[in-house]
Design a protein around this motif. Structure first.
Motif, short mmCIF file in Angstrom:
data_model
loop_
_atom_site.label_atom_id
_atom_site.label_comp_id
_atom_site.label_asym_id
_atom_site.label_seq_id
_atom_site.Cartn_x
_atom_site.Cartn_y
_atom_site.Cartn_z
N PRO A 97 1.02 -1.19 -0.24
CA PRO A 97 0.12 -0.02 0.37
C PRO A 97 0.88 1.35 -0.19
N ILE A 98 2.37 1.26 0.27
CA ILE A 98 2.86 2.10 0.52
C ILE A 98 3.61 2.84 -0.91
N VAL A 99 3.77 1.84 -1.77
CA VAL A 99 4.37 2.23 -2.86
C VAL A 99 3.54 2.18 -3.93
N ILE A 100 2.37 1.46 -3.88
CA ILE A 100 1.11 2.24 -4.70
C ILE A 100 0.52 3.27 -4.60
N ASN A 101 0.63 3.48 -3.22
CA ASN A 101 0.24 5.52 -2.69
C ASN A 101 1.67 6.25 -3.24
N ILE A 102 2.44 6.02 -3.09
CA ILE A 102 4.03 6.49 -3.75
C ILE A 102 3.77 6.65 -5.40
N PHE A 103 3.41 5.75 -6.24
CA PHE A 103 2.85 5.63 -7.59
C PHE A 103 1.76 6.18 -8.24
N VAL A 104 0.95 6.46 -7.69
CA VAL A 104 -0.13 7.04 -7.56
C VAL A 104 0.09 8.34 -6.89
N ILE A 105 0.77 9.04 -6.07
CA ILE A 105 0.71 10.28 -6.16
C ILE A 105 1.99 10.92 -6.91
N VAL A 106 2.75 10.81 -7.50
CA VAL A 106 4.07 11.05 -8.30
C VAL A 106 3.58 11.01 -9.50
N THR A 107 2.19 10.10 -10.10
CA THR A 107 1.70 10.40 -11.33
C THR A 107 1.08 11.21 -11.45
N ALA A 108 -0.19 11.51 -10.24
CA ALA A 108 -1.14 12.43 -10.64
C ALA A 108 -0.42 14.08 -10.43
N MET A 109 0.60 13.82 -9.83
CA MET A 109 1.21 15.14 -9.95
C MET A 109 2.24 15.12 -10.95
N LYS A 110 2.43 13.75 -12.07
CA LYS A 110 3.19 14.43 -12.62
C LYS A 110 4.41 14.63 -12.62
N PHE A 111 5.65 13.86 -11.48
CA PHE A 111 6.47 14.56 -11.12
C PHE A 111 7.79 13.49 -12.65
N GLN A 112 8.37 14.33 -12.53
CA GLN A 112 9.21 13.76 -14.26
C GLN A 112 10.19 12.63 -13.77
N GLY A 113 9.64 11.04 -14.00
CA GLY A 113 11.07 10.01 -14.16
C GLY A 113 10.59 9.36 -12.82
N THR A 114 9.74 10.01 -12.17
CA THR A 114 9.59 9.45 -10.84
C THR A 114 8.33 8.63 -10.50
N PRO A 115 7.46 8.64 -11.92
CA PRO A 115 6.53 7.53 -12.00
C PRO A 115 7.13 6.32 -13.05
N ILE A 116 8.13 6.27 -13.25
CA ILE A 116 8.65 5.21 -13.91
C ILE A 116 9.13 3.88 -12.54
N ILE A 117 9.73 4.64 -11.71
CA ILE A 117 10.84 4.55 -10.70
C ILE A 117 9.84 3.72 -9.95
N ALA A 118 8.53 4.60 -9.26
CA ALA A 118 7.28 3.83 -8.61
C ALA A 118 7.26 3.22 -8.73
N GLY A 119 6.26 2.85 -10.08
CA GLY A 119 6.65 2.11 -10.97
C GLY A 119 7.01 0.57 -11.28
N LEU A 120 8.06 0.52 -11.27
CA LEU A 120 9.64 -0.56 -10.68
C LEU A 120 9.65 -1.18 -9.77
N MET A 121 9.15 -0.41 -8.21
CA MET A 121 9.01 -0.61 -7.16
C MET A 121 7.88 -1.32 -6.61
N LEU A 122 6.67 -1.07 -7.76
CA LEU A 122 5.43 -1.40 -7.69
C LEU A 122 5.97 -2.89 -8.34
N LEU A 123 6.10 -2.94 -9.74
CA LEU A 123 6.11 -3.95 -9.88
C LEU A 123 7.09 -5.18 -9.05
N ALA A 124 8.37 -4.84 -8.71
CA ALA A 124 9.55 -5.61 -7.63
C ALA A 124 8.92 -6.55 -6.47
N ASN A 125 7.94 -5.50 -6.34
CA ASN A 125 6.68 -5.42 -4.82
C ASN A 125 6.39 -6.87 -5.21
#
Length: 151
Positions: A97-125
């Motif tokens: 739930p922590i990494v899903i929350n991070i992924f949603v936040i960085v995607t919604a806020m259009k962080f540059q590059g971070t959604p890719i990193i957070a998405g990979l963290m989610l896949l790893a989890n």
């Protein structure tokens, strides 16, 4: 479901996947340690000003007081749990739930590059949870058994 169990069983037999799993746990832990430590110690996460949407977001979280520290504590706790063999499964469950929350936040806020990193963290989890498929299956069975007993 039997084919998934068989596939997971085969993965567990191969040294390369055991090493990959440990590497994944270590990397996910390392990803949470610096930011978790900053938050737990009550330090700001970024130097961006509040005129920037990302800076504004992090400043709002920082101003939330003990919630900021709680986020850091949870990140550090999960990082530690992932590194201890007996608690790695619990760490992976709490990480989700922590990494899903991070992924949603960085995607919604259009962080540059971070959604890719957070998405990979989610896949790893998700990989770690599949690695522990039999434990998840047992946990779900216990939960549903308890629900039937309550009715």
């Amino acid at each position: 479901m039997k084919t998934l169990e068989a596939a997971v069983y085969k993965l567990h037999q191969k040294l390369i996947f055991k090493l990959f799993t440990w590497g994944t746990r270590i990397l996910l832990s390392l990803a949470f340690i610096p930011s978790g430590l900053k938050k737990l110690l009550g330090q700001r996460f970024t130097l961006l000003g509040t005129d920037d949407p990302v800076g504004f977001f992090f400043e709002a979280l920082y101003q939330a007081g003990w919630y900021w520290n709680f986020l850091g504590f949870m990140q550090l706790l999960v990082a530690l749990l992932l590194l201890i063999p007996r608690t790695a499964f619990l760490g992976a469950i709490i990480y989700l739930p922590i990494v899903i929350n991070i992924f949603v936040i960085v995607t919604a806020m259009k962080f540059q590059g971070t959604p890719i990193i957070a998405g990979l963290m989610l896949l790893a989890n998700i990989y770690l949870l599949i690695w522990d498929y039999t434990k998840i299956k047992e946990l779900i069975a216990v939960i549903f058994k308890k629900e039937k007993q309550i009715e």
